[in-house]
Design an enzyme around this catalytic site. Structure first.
Site, PDB file in Angstrom:
ATOM      1  N   ARG A  20       0.819  -1.217   0.000  1.00  0.00           N
ATOM      2  CA  ARG A  20       0.000   0.000   0.000  1.00  0.00           C
ATOM      3  C   ARG A  20       0.853   1.266   0.000  1.00  0.00           C
ATOM      4  O   ARG A  20       0.368   2.334   0.357  1.00  0.00           O
ATOM      5  CB  ARG A  20      -0.950  -0.004   1.199  1.00  0.00           C
ATOM      6  CG  ARG A  20      -0.290  -0.195   2.541  1.00  0.00           C
ATOM      7  CD  ARG A  20      -1.321  -0.173   3.655  1.00  0.00           C
ATOM      8  NE  ARG A  20      -0.725  -0.497   4.948  1.00  0.00           N
ATOM      9  CZ  ARG A  20      -1.306  -0.265   6.118  1.00  0.00           C
ATOM     10  NH1 ARG A  20      -2.493   0.304   6.151  1.00  0.00           N
ATOM     11  NH2 ARG A  20      -0.719  -0.603   7.239  1.00  0.00           N
ATOM     12  N   ARG A  31      14.784  -2.183   2.849  1.00  0.00           N
ATOM     13  CA  ARG A  31      14.637  -3.006   4.046  1.00  0.00           C
ATOM     14  C   ARG A  31      15.517  -4.250   3.954  1.00  0.00           C
ATOM     15  O   ARG A  31      15.983  -4.613   2.869  1.00  0.00           O
ATOM     16  CB  ARG A  31      13.170  -3.448   4.172  1.00  0.00           C
ATOM     17  CG  ARG A  31      12.187  -2.290   4.125  1.00  0.00           C
ATOM     18  CD  ARG A  31      10.906  -2.696   3.385  1.00  0.00           C
ATOM     19  NE  ARG A  31      10.003  -1.550   3.225  1.00  0.00           N
ATOM     20  CZ  ARG A  31       9.131  -1.167   4.146  1.00  0.00           C
ATOM     21  NH1 ARG A  31       9.020  -1.840   5.273  1.00  0.00           N
ATOM     22  NH2 ARG A  31       8.362  -0.119   3.938  1.00  0.00           N
ATOM     23  N   ASP A  57      11.019  -7.473   7.146  1.00  0.00           N
ATOM     24  CA  ASP A  57      10.623  -6.505   6.126  1.00  0.00           C
ATOM     25  C   ASP A  57      10.291  -5.148   6.729  1.00  0.00           C
ATOM     26  O   ASP A  57      10.007  -4.195   5.993  1.00  0.00           O
ATOM     27  CB  ASP A  57       9.419  -7.031   5.328  1.00  0.00           C
ATOM     28  CG  ASP A  57       8.230  -7.383   6.202  1.00  0.00           C
ATOM     29  OD1 ASP A  57       8.384  -8.291   7.031  1.00  0.00           O
ATOM     30  OD2 ASP A  57       7.169  -6.752   6.063  1.00  0.00           O
ATOM     31  N   ASN A  58      10.342  -5.036   8.058  1.00  0.00           N
ATOM     32  CA  ASN A  58      10.144  -3.759   8.737  1.00  0.00           C
ATOM     33  C   ASN A  58      11.439  -3.223   9.330  1.00  0.00           C
ATOM     34  O   ASN A  58      11.399  -2.382  10.228  1.00  0.00           O
ATOM     35  CB  ASN A  58       9.102  -3.903   9.845  1.00  0.00           C
ATOM     36  CG  ASN A  58       7.711  -4.171   9.320  1.00  0.00           C
ATOM     37  OD1 ASN A  58       7.421  -3.899   8.160  1.00  0.00           O
ATOM     38  ND2 ASN A  58       6.848  -4.707  10.159  1.00  0.00           N
TER      39      ASN A  58
END
Length: 493
Positions: free
Chosen positions: A101, A187, A260-261
């Site tokens: 998003r 990332r 991924d964060n």
């Protein structure tokens, strides 16, 4: 050159755009346009981030600016795209993920990437709608700027735009878009994606891009026999260690530290179920979705190391030697405790390290944990006590007065010989009066739902300079109400 056909609809932000990440090629992203939202409106704007970008903050109140940052009008000179990555989520390999998003507008000539989060679905949305809700967008906007105000590395937030369009999460909510800004949104998961798919050429291209853009010293480092990729892993490990030390010192819970964060630049990224501690509970879990407590507050440093190990595995084809890769991670184990103790000494107003400091720090944290004392208020009151010699407001926070008094005596002996004004000055620069507590964010969100954005603006002003007193706003620095403990924040936040 823009890829857009209808040049008449373009909005010119007056910025020059550079290729940046998109120069890596189509294997790394998919070009697409944001999806429009009906009847958009402004929710909040950071004049400071606008200044960093070279934008006129007043222009950000214009209809043209609104159309650009809600995704309704294309921006001149940009080629919007969403990037692909993979990752481990809650310790389990999740495979391909990507910007589900978030849509990049591009990179400015000044080296800042600009993203629209919530601007519609992408090929990586995994059956999602690609939208963000007003609630989560306000939280990310405010916390991004709050972390920056605290001096903690973070992605930034330029603005939030809203719409009455409905989005379903646990219930129906209204849509919003937050415009995010950072030197890079790369990332750990970007590296994991190409390593998992055995695409070594793309993996090498990505690593070379990151080194040349952000870690050029790795090219000339003599560490690891001149292995630039091992030097990169070590540099990322050290930045991550320093970041985690700052999180722990200020009492910040991220809530969803998936690979991924995790930012390759050691930035705080992806504000979802975050929380600043109210009562100090080392085992606090801020994410309602985290049923196992994997991302509890006291687990964050270990999780960060685990995530770095995943990054090391992804970089192994380039590093070439597993022992070298493991050695590149080792500095995390020394940098984190060193940086954490340095941050805690600053909170105590201590200019130099001395024997016994670790015991002093551990002692006060144990006292705070025993009674779940409000973390931010304790440190701020301690700061004022060091300034005026009156520690009664600190004692009022504890039932175990003898235990606290014994610690205060040890603390006084440690400070002996240092002017109180010097100690207090250091403490007041290190112990914020204001943090983004969940209940404060919730109050601003509820007002915004009624189109009253004054609470967002007030919080932004306080959080941009959280160490200042801000006379007349003590209520924002007070104890949380009883209902604050009932607020549940999940991954959908």
């Amino acid at each position: 050159m823009s890829m857009l056909a209808d040049e008449a609809d373009l909005v010119d932000l007056g910025l020059r755009w550079a290729p940046g990440f998109s120069a890596l090629g189509p294997a790394f992203f998919t070009e697409l346009q944001p999806r429009p939202l009906p009847d958009p409106y402004w929710v909040g704007v950071s004049a400071r981030v606008a200044g960093d970008l070279g934008l006129d903050p007043s222009w950000l109140q214009s209809d043209e600016g609104l159309a650009a940052f809600v995704g309704n009008s294309p921006v001149a000179g940009t080629r919007p795209f969403a990037s692909v990555y993979s990752g481990h989520q809650f310790g389990v390999w999740a495979g391909q993920l990507g910007d589900g998003r978030a849509i990049f507008l591009g990179e400015t000539a000044g080296g800042l990437e600009v993203q629209l989060k919530g601007a519609g679905p992408t090929p990586y949305s995994r059956m999602g709608d690609g939208r963000a809700v007003l609630r989560s967008s306000i939280r990310e906007f405010l916390c991004s700027e709050a972390m920056h105000g605290l001096g903690i590395p973070t992605t930034r937030a330029l603005c939030v735009t809203g719409s009455d369009a409905r989005v379903r999460r646990e219930e129906l909510e209204t849509a919003a878009v937050v415009t995010r800004v950072a030197p890079s949104f790369i990332r750990f998961g970007h590296f994991e994606h190409f390593a998992a798919n055995q695409r070594e050429d793309e993996l090498r291209a990505l690593a070379d891009y990151v080194i040349d853009r952000y870690y050029p010293e790795c090219r000339v480092s003599s560490r690891f026999g001149g292995n630039a990729y091992a030097a990169l892993l070590e540099a990322v490990s050290e930045r991550t260690a320093a970041l985690l030390a700052q999180w722990q010192a200020v009492g910040f819970c991220h809530g969803v530290m998936n690979t991924d964060n995790m930012s390759i630049l050691g930035l705080t990224i992806d504000y979802g179920p975050f929380q600043f501690l109210d009562g100090f509970d080392p085992r606090h879990i801020c994410n309602h979705s985290d049923t196992s407590g994997r991302y509890a507050f006291n687990q964050q440093p270990n999780v960060a190391y685990w995530n770095l190990f995943c990054l090391a595995q992804a970089l192994l084809p380039l590093i070439g030697d597993q022992e070298v890769a493991v050695a590149a991670l080792e500095s995390y184990k020394t940098v984190f405790p060193r940086e954490f103790e340095a941050r805690m000494r600053a909170k105590l107003g201590l200019a130099e390290a001395a024997e016994g400091d670790r015991a002093l720090i551990e002692g006060v944290l144990k006292l705070l944990a025993q009674e779940k004392v409000d973390y931010t208020i304790f440190w701020r009151r301690l700061s004022h006590g060091a300034a005026n010699g009156d520690f009664e407001p600190v004692r009022d926070l504890f039932v175990d007065r003898p235990g606290l008094d014994a610690w205060l005596q040890t603390y006084a002996e440690r400070r002996a010989g240092t002017p109180a004004a010097d100690t207090a000055a250091r403490m007041l620069r290190s112990n914020p009066k204001f943090v983004l507590r969940n209940h404060l964010g919730q109050q601003a969100i509820e007002a915004a739902g009624q189109k009253d954005f004054s609470g967002v603006a007030t919080l932004l002003r306080l959080l941009e300079s959280p160490f200042d007193e801000h006379a007349g706003h003590d209520a924002f620095a007070g104890f949380p109400p009883d209902w604050a403990s009932t607020i549940e924040i999940s991954c959908s936040s």
